[in-house]
Design an enzyme around this catalytic site. Sequence first.
Site, PDB file in Angstrom:
ATOM      1  N   LYS A 137      35.932  22.737   5.080  1.00 57.78           N
ATOM      2  CA  LYS A 137      35.722  21.403   4.506  1.00 57.78           C
ATOM      3  C   LYS A 137      36.884  21.041   3.586  1.00 57.78           C
ATOM      4  O   LYS A 137      37.393  19.916   3.612  1.00 57.78           O
ATOM      5  CB  LYS A 137      34.393  21.364   3.731  1.00 57.78           C
ATOM      6  CG  LYS A 137      33.178  21.377   4.645  1.00 57.78           C
ATOM      7  CD  LYS A 137      31.869  21.600   3.884  1.00 57.78           C
ATOM      8  CE  LYS A 137      30.710  21.739   4.874  1.00 57.78           C
ATOM      9  NZ  LYS A 137      29.436  22.106   4.246  1.00 57.78           N
ATOM     10  N   GLN A 179      27.367  23.454  -1.751  1.00 59.60           N
ATOM     11  CA  GLN A 179      27.200  24.221  -0.513  1.00 59.60           C
ATOM     12  C   GLN A 179      25.866  24.971  -0.531  1.00 59.60           C
ATOM     13  O   GLN A 179      25.565  25.706  -1.474  1.00 59.60           O
ATOM     14  CB  GLN A 179      28.373  25.205  -0.343  1.00 59.60           C
ATOM     15  CG  GLN A 179      28.334  26.005   0.945  1.00 59.60           C
ATOM     16  CD  GLN A 179      28.490  25.145   2.204  1.00 59.60           C
ATOM     17  OE1 GLN A 179      29.256  24.184   2.220  1.00 59.60           O
ATOM     18  NE2 GLN A 179      27.750  25.477   3.243  1.00 59.60           N
ATOM     19  N   ASP A 208      26.664  14.333   0.983  1.00 59.46           N
ATOM     20  CA  ASP A 208      25.868  15.100   1.952  1.00 59.46           C
ATOM     21  C   ASP A 208      24.570  14.357   2.286  1.00 59.46           C
ATOM     22  O   ASP A 208      23.842  14.769   3.194  1.00 59.46           O
ATOM     23  CB  ASP A 208      25.525  16.475   1.360  1.00 59.46           C
ATOM     24  CG  ASP A 208      26.074  17.613   2.198  1.00 59.46           C
ATOM     25  OD1 ASP A 208      26.644  17.335   3.268  1.00 59.46           O
ATOM     26  OD2 ASP A 208      25.923  18.776   1.778  1.00 59.46           O
TER      27      ASP A 208
END
Length: 283
Positions: free
Chosen positions: A54, A98, A121
């Site tokens: 990422k 994460q 996200d």
Amino acid sequence: MTAVVINGREVALASRTRTTQRVQSFVDQHGRAPGLATILIGNDPASEVYIRNKRRSATDAGLIDVHHHLPADVTQNTVAQLIDDLNADPAVSGILLQLPLPDGLDQTELINRISPAKDVDGLTTLSQGRLARGVDGLWPCTPAGVIELLDATGVTIEGAHAVVVGRSELVGHPAAELLLRRNATVTIAHSRTRDLAAVTSTADILVVAAGIPALIGRDHVKPGAAVIDVGIHRTESGLIGDVRFDNVLDIAGWITPVPGGVGPMTIATLLSNTVVAAESSAR
Ligand code: NAP
């Protein structure tokens, strides 16, 4: 009939190229690039690989990489304070925590601490509520990538019967909401669904996110359907999905491979969400 194999790498590359151009326009207008903050807690090897990919992709697109790696025994308060600081930092347009988090941390509380304006996200309760209400916002990356793949095939979503297998907050549920927003007739199947094949074999669009290797075979698929396989499983013979690709290939109309289908779309959408967040906050 042999299905058209949907090339997720190609669709993701086109998306990333568009994002890179939007980053450049943002820099031209504002004199700085949007920042993507990533938070990794602990040393889970898979998470380390995901975060590395990422961050590298963000830098390639011209975004500013802001990374924090915290030890597994970090306290809830320390993580919460870091998120508050990133929420307040104008150089940071998007924040990614994460997952999964190490035991002892309250994942829901920490995700919901992320400002909805920076929730790239799309996992905060507010983002998911906006999606359910049909209000614009930042959508979860993998489901948004699924829609982009369907659009790339030219399949008409409106009016189609879409069956989503799986109802997780991360994939299945938001994928169903996004399909509904596009006026599909949506059915959600899950672990308590009685006759899965009877349900899935009526789908014009079949999105499979059950996390069960090789769950879906030709008996589950309507001839000509678009089959999107979100599952990823590491096996001795390589990565496989939730769909038995070879078994379904000559009955489906379109199908995503694993790897090279949905996977590349997740990062591409994360990058585009970051630019969307930056553009929205600069207005
Ligand atoms: P998850 O949280 O475990 O959810 C799985 C869902 O599938 C649940 O809703 C579950 O139903 C349902 N399910 C389980 N067994 C089933 C069965 N036999 N029949 C029908 N439904 C069943 O998993 P997830 O996070 O959504 O991820 C799903 C898969 O996608 C995993 O393989 C994951 O690795 C992969 N994934 C890929 C990407 C990517 O970038 N390509 C991103 C995220 C996830 P209940 O709700 O009833 O338990």
